[in-house]
Scaffold this motif. Sequence first.
Motif, PDB file in Angstrom:
ATOM      1  N   MET A   1     -12.235 -53.478   8.172  1.00  0.00           N
ATOM      2  CA  MET A   1     -12.550 -54.363   7.071  1.00  0.00           C
ATOM      3  C   MET A   1     -11.691 -55.619   7.205  1.00  0.00           C
ATOM      4  N   THR A   2     -12.296 -56.753   6.930  1.00  0.00           N
ATOM      5  CA  THR A   2     -11.608 -58.033   7.038  1.00  0.00           C
ATOM      6  C   THR A   2     -11.398 -58.629   5.642  1.00  0.00           C
ATOM      7  N   PRO A   3     -10.524 -59.651   5.534  1.00  0.00           N
ATOM      8  CA  PRO A   3     -10.377 -60.338   4.245  1.00  0.00           C
ATOM      9  C   PRO A   3     -11.702 -60.896   3.744  1.00  0.00           C
ATOM     10  N   LYS A   4     -12.540 -61.371   4.655  1.00  0.00           N
ATOM     11  CA  LYS A   4     -13.850 -61.896   4.252  1.00  0.00           C
ATOM     12  C   LYS A   4     -14.716 -60.784   3.652  1.00  0.00           C
ATOM     13  N   ASP A   5     -14.676 -59.585   4.248  1.00  0.00           N
ATOM     14  CA  ASP A   5     -15.428 -58.442   3.707  1.00  0.00           C
ATOM     15  C   ASP A   5     -14.970 -58.108   2.293  1.00  0.00           C
ATOM     16  N   ILE A   6     -13.657 -58.124   2.080  1.00  0.00           N
ATOM     17  CA  ILE A   6     -13.108 -57.829   0.751  1.00  0.00           C
ATOM     18  C   ILE A   6     -13.548 -58.897  -0.242  1.00  0.00           C
ATOM     19  N   GLY A   7     -13.486 -60.154   0.169  1.00  0.00           N
ATOM     20  CA  GLY A   7     -13.909 -61.249  -0.703  1.00  0.00           C
ATOM     21  C   GLY A   7     -15.365 -61.138  -1.110  1.00  0.00           C
ATOM     22  N   ILE A   8     -16.216 -60.807  -0.145  1.00  0.00           N
ATOM     23  CA  ILE A   8     -17.642 -60.644  -0.437  1.00  0.00           C
ATOM     24  C   ILE A   8     -17.858 -59.490  -1.405  1.00  0.00           C
ATOM     25  N   ALA A   9     -17.155 -58.386  -1.189  1.00  0.00           N
ATOM     26  CA  ALA A   9     -17.294 -57.222  -2.066  1.00  0.00           C
ATOM     27  C   ALA A   9     -16.848 -57.559  -3.486  1.00  0.00           C
ATOM     28  N   ILE A  10     -15.744 -58.276  -3.616  1.00  0.00           N
ATOM     29  CA  ILE A  10     -15.244 -58.655  -4.941  1.00  0.00           C
ATOM     30  C   ILE A  10     -16.240 -59.580  -5.633  1.00  0.00           C
ATOM     31  N   ARG A  11     -16.750 -60.560  -4.903  1.00  0.00           N
ATOM     32  CA  ARG A  11     -17.738 -61.487  -5.489  1.00  0.00           C
ATOM     33  C   ARG A  11     -18.975 -60.722  -5.961  1.00  0.00           C
ATOM     34  N   ASP A  12     -19.461 -59.808  -5.116  1.00  0.00           N
ATOM     35  CA  ASP A  12     -20.652 -59.031  -5.481  1.00  0.00           C
ATOM     36  C   ASP A  12     -20.409 -58.170  -6.722  1.00  0.00           C
ATOM     37  N   MET A  13     -19.247 -57.514  -6.792  1.00  0.00           N
ATOM     38  CA  MET A  13     -18.925 -56.683  -7.962  1.00  0.00           C
ATOM     39  C   MET A  13     -18.813 -57.538  -9.218  1.00  0.00           C
ATOM     40  N   GLY A  29      -5.335 -61.693 -14.746  1.00  0.00           N
ATOM     41  CA  GLY A  29      -4.049 -62.381 -14.857  1.00  0.00           C
ATOM     42  C   GLY A  29      -3.693 -63.189 -13.619  1.00  0.00           C
ATOM     43  N   VAL A  30      -4.726 -63.699 -12.945  1.00  0.00           N
ATOM     44  CA  VAL A  30      -4.501 -64.535 -11.765  1.00  0.00           C
ATOM     45  C   VAL A  30      -5.147 -65.886 -12.011  1.00  0.00           C
ATOM     46  N   GLY A  31      -4.780 -66.868 -11.209  1.00  0.00           N
ATOM     47  CA  GLY A  31      -5.352 -68.196 -11.344  1.00  0.00           C
ATOM     48  C   GLY A  31      -6.764 -68.265 -10.776  1.00  0.00           C
ATOM     49  N   LEU A  32      -7.544 -69.192 -11.310  1.00  0.00           N
ATOM     50  CA  LEU A  32      -8.907 -69.383 -10.840  1.00  0.00           C
ATOM     51  C   LEU A  32      -8.919 -69.750  -9.356  1.00  0.00           C
ATOM     52  N   ARG A  33      -8.011 -70.616  -8.952  1.00  0.00           N
ATOM     53  CA  ARG A  33      -7.940 -71.025  -7.542  1.00  0.00           C
ATOM     54  C   ARG A  33      -7.709 -69.805  -6.638  1.00  0.00           C
ATOM     55  N   PHE A  34      -6.828 -68.889  -7.068  1.00  0.00           N
ATOM     56  CA  PHE A  34      -6.583 -67.684  -6.277  1.00  0.00           C
ATOM     57  C   PHE A  34      -7.868 -66.896  -6.110  1.00  0.00           C
ATOM     58  N   LYS A  42      -9.904 -65.745   2.155  1.00  0.00           N
ATOM     59  CA  LYS A  42      -8.641 -66.286   2.653  1.00  0.00           C
ATOM     60  C   LYS A  42      -7.720 -65.144   3.075  1.00  0.00           C
ATOM     61  N   ASP A  43      -7.269 -65.190   4.323  1.00  0.00           N
ATOM     62  CA  ASP A  43      -6.508 -64.058   4.863  1.00  0.00           C
ATOM     63  C   ASP A  43      -5.055 -64.010   4.427  1.00  0.00           C
ATOM     64  N   THR A  44      -4.599 -64.992   3.681  1.00  0.00           N
ATOM     65  CA  THR A  44      -3.217 -64.967   3.201  1.00  0.00           C
ATOM     66  C   THR A  44      -3.129 -64.640   1.708  1.00  0.00           C
ATOM     67  N   ALA A  45      -4.204 -64.117   1.141  1.00  0.00           N
ATOM     68  CA  ALA A  45      -4.203 -63.759  -0.282  1.00  0.00           C
ATOM     69  C   ALA A  45      -3.141 -62.693  -0.552  1.00  0.00           C
ATOM     70  N   GLN A  46      -2.431 -62.843  -1.646  1.00  0.00           N
ATOM     71  CA  GLN A  46      -1.362 -61.906  -1.995  1.00  0.00           C
ATOM     72  C   GLN A  46      -1.948 -60.552  -2.383  1.00  0.00           C
ATOM     73  N   LEU A  47      -1.384 -59.513  -1.814  1.00  0.00           N
ATOM     74  CA  LEU A  47      -1.880 -58.159  -2.041  1.00  0.00           C
ATOM     75  C   LEU A  47      -1.788 -57.752  -3.510  1.00  0.00           C
ATOM     76  N   GLY A  48      -0.679 -58.037  -4.159  1.00  0.00           N
ATOM     77  CA  GLY A  48      -0.514 -57.653  -5.561  1.00  0.00           C
ATOM     78  C   GLY A  48      -1.566 -58.274  -6.456  1.00  0.00           C
ATOM     79  N   LYS A  49      -1.856 -59.547  -6.231  1.00  0.00           N
ATOM     80  CA  LYS A  49      -2.876 -60.224  -7.033  1.00  0.00           C
ATOM     81  C   LYS A  49      -4.261 -59.688  -6.693  1.00  0.00           C
ATOM     82  N   THR A  50      -4.494 -59.383  -5.431  1.00  0.00           N
ATOM     83  CA  THR A  50      -5.774 -58.817  -5.026  1.00  0.00           C
ATOM     84  C   THR A  50      -5.994 -57.478  -5.719  1.00  0.00           C
TER      85      THR A  50
END
Length: 71
Positions: A1-13, A29-34, A42-50
């Motif tokens: 799984m890649t960061p892009k896969d996770i991003g797509i899954a989050i967007r879909d959910m 509790g995260v910023g809109l930009r995040f 984005k592959d440098t997204a913070q794990l805790g916020k994710t």
Amino acid sequence: MTPKDIGIAIRDMRKRQGLRQDQLAGAAGVGLRFLIELEAGKDTAQLGKTLAVLNALGCEITLTGPEDGES
């Protein structure tokens, strides 16, 4: 799984739950930009916020080791 896969899954959910990006960001509790960058993979997204975003969506993460996977 890649960061892009996770991003797509989050967007879909998020979309399946009828949430806008700003609504999910607020609930997590995260910023809109995040969130925008996370959904873009984005592959440098913070794990805790994710994890906070996934929790706000009601998601669980399951980790499996090589011994648990298929051969």
